[in-house]
Design a protein around this motif. Structure first.
Motif, PDB file in Angstrom:
ATOM      1  N   ARG A  24      79.836  89.696  29.765  1.00  0.00           N
ATOM      2  CA  ARG A  24      80.419  90.931  29.224  1.00  0.00           C
ATOM      3  C   ARG A  24      80.125  92.123  30.142  1.00  0.00           C
ATOM      4  NH1 ARG A  24      78.096  90.822  24.234  1.00  0.00           N
ATOM      5  NH2 ARG A  24      79.714  89.442  23.488  1.00  0.00           N
ATOM      6  N   GLU A  34      82.232  91.733  33.377  1.00  0.00           N
ATOM      7  CA  GLU A  34      83.651  91.952  33.079  1.00  0.00           C
ATOM      8  C   GLU A  34      83.953  93.432  32.844  1.00  0.00           C
ATOM      9  OE1 GLU A  34      84.086  89.419  29.709  1.00  0.00           O
ATOM     10  OE2 GLU A  34      84.034  87.589  30.912  1.00  0.00           O
ATOM     11  N   GLY A  35      83.108  94.093  32.057  1.00  0.00           N
ATOM     12  CA  GLY A  35      83.327  95.516  31.781  1.00  0.00           C
ATOM     13  C   GLY A  35      83.269  96.351  33.045  1.00  0.00           C
ATOM     14  N   GLU A  69      90.233  96.576  19.485  1.00  0.00           N
ATOM     15  CA  GLU A  69      90.090  96.044  20.836  1.00  0.00           C
ATOM     16  C   GLU A  69      91.441  95.782  21.495  1.00  0.00           C
ATOM     17  OE1 GLU A  69      85.984  93.464  20.811  1.00  0.00           O
ATOM     18  OE2 GLU A  69      87.701  92.646  19.712  1.00  0.00           O
ATOM     19  N   ASN A 121      85.451  99.995  28.342  1.00  0.00           N
ATOM     20  CA  ASN A 121      84.743  99.062  29.204  1.00  0.00           C
ATOM     21  C   ASN A 121      83.405  99.585  29.689  1.00  0.00           C
ATOM     22  OD1 ASN A 121      86.251  96.396  29.776  1.00  0.00           O
ATOM     23  ND2 ASN A 121      87.812  97.956  29.510  1.00  0.00           N
ATOM     24  N   LYS A 149      81.473 101.467  27.775  1.00  0.00           N
ATOM     25  CA  LYS A 149      80.616 101.257  26.603  1.00  0.00           C
ATOM     26  C   LYS A 149      80.236  99.779  26.490  1.00  0.00           C
ATOM     27  CE  LYS A 149      80.365 105.463  25.299  1.00  0.00           C
ATOM     28  NZ  LYS A 149      79.173 106.178  25.732  1.00  0.00           N
ATOM     29  N   ARG A 150      81.218  98.911  26.709  1.00  0.00           N
ATOM     30  CA  ARG A 150      80.969  97.468  26.660  1.00  0.00           C
ATOM     31  C   ARG A 150      79.871  97.083  27.651  1.00  0.00           C
ATOM     32  NH1 ARG A 150      85.059  92.794  28.781  1.00  0.00           N
ATOM     33  NH2 ARG A 150      84.445  91.234  27.275  1.00  0.00           N
ATOM     34  N   ALA A 151      79.972  97.589  28.874  1.00  0.00           N
ATOM     35  CA  ALA A 151      78.987  97.269  29.902  1.00  0.00           C
ATOM     36  C   ALA A 151      77.614  97.852  29.566  1.00  0.00           C
ATOM     37  CB  ALA A 151      79.479  97.782  31.257  1.00  0.00           C
ATOM     38  N   SER A 175      75.957  95.867  26.766  1.00  0.00           N
ATOM     39  CA  SER A 175      75.492  94.570  27.248  1.00  0.00           C
ATOM     40  C   SER A 175      74.236  94.707  28.091  1.00  0.00           C
ATOM     41  CB  SER A 175      76.594  93.881  28.055  1.00  0.00           C
ATOM     42  OG  SER A 175      77.677  93.568  27.219  1.00  0.00           O
ATOM     43  N   GLU A 188      79.742 107.025  34.117  1.00  0.00           N
ATOM     44  CA  GLU A 188      80.608 107.406  33.009  1.00  0.00           C
ATOM     45  C   GLU A 188      80.774 108.920  32.950  1.00  0.00           C
ATOM     46  OE1 GLU A 188      81.000 106.471  28.270  1.00  0.00           O
ATOM     47  OE2 GLU A 188      78.994 106.856  29.070  1.00  0.00           O
TER      48      GLU A 188
END
Length: 133
Positions: free
Chosen positions: A23, A26-27, A80, A93, A95-97, A100, A130
């Motif tokens: 994750r 990918e992010g 999503e 993405n 936030k996802r990274a 994780s 960010e």
């Protein structure tokens, strides 16, 4: 180096690590490619690529215990599946990274504090990127 308190015999622990490494990579890759190909921002794209290449936790148990078929939340949620702008893709993405990286930071404290510190450093670098974006 594994400590005596590490859940090294628990396949679900390795599923947690595997899912979050994937994750995280990918992010970062989504944001890296947007910044590279849409914004033509070599500096930030290079920073993201460097971070992505730092993400290492090579253990054969990760792949061995991967269990996608039994993932109870593998279906995407409605939110999503909805993005209206490139900025929303970047934000989601990032936030996802970051999330994780935090999971990896906490979980890897059970195995090796150096790995935990690496993912903490990655998380803070992502916060900084960010803000710049």
């Amino acid at each position: 180096m594994k400590s005596d308190t590490a859940p090294s015999n628990d396949p679900k622990f390795y599923r947690l690590i595997d899912a979050n490494i994937n994750r995280l990579r990918e992010g970062i890759r989504v944001v890296e490619d947007v910044v590279r190909y849409i914004y033509d921002n070599k500096e930030t794209a290079s920073r993201l690529k460097k971070i992505r290449h730092q993400i290492r936790f090579d253990d054969p148990l990760l792949l061995q215990y991967r269990d996608i078929r039994n993932d109870v939340l593998k279906k995407s949620t409605k939110s999503e599946m909805q993005r209206e702008t490139i900025e929303e893709i970047i934000k989601a993405n990032m936030k996802r990274a970051q999330e994780s990286a935090r999971v990896l930071e906490e979980a890897l404290k059970l195995i090796d504090p150096n790995y935990a510190e690496l993912f903490k450093t990655i998380r803070y670098e992502l916060y900084d990127i960010e803000k710049e974006l």
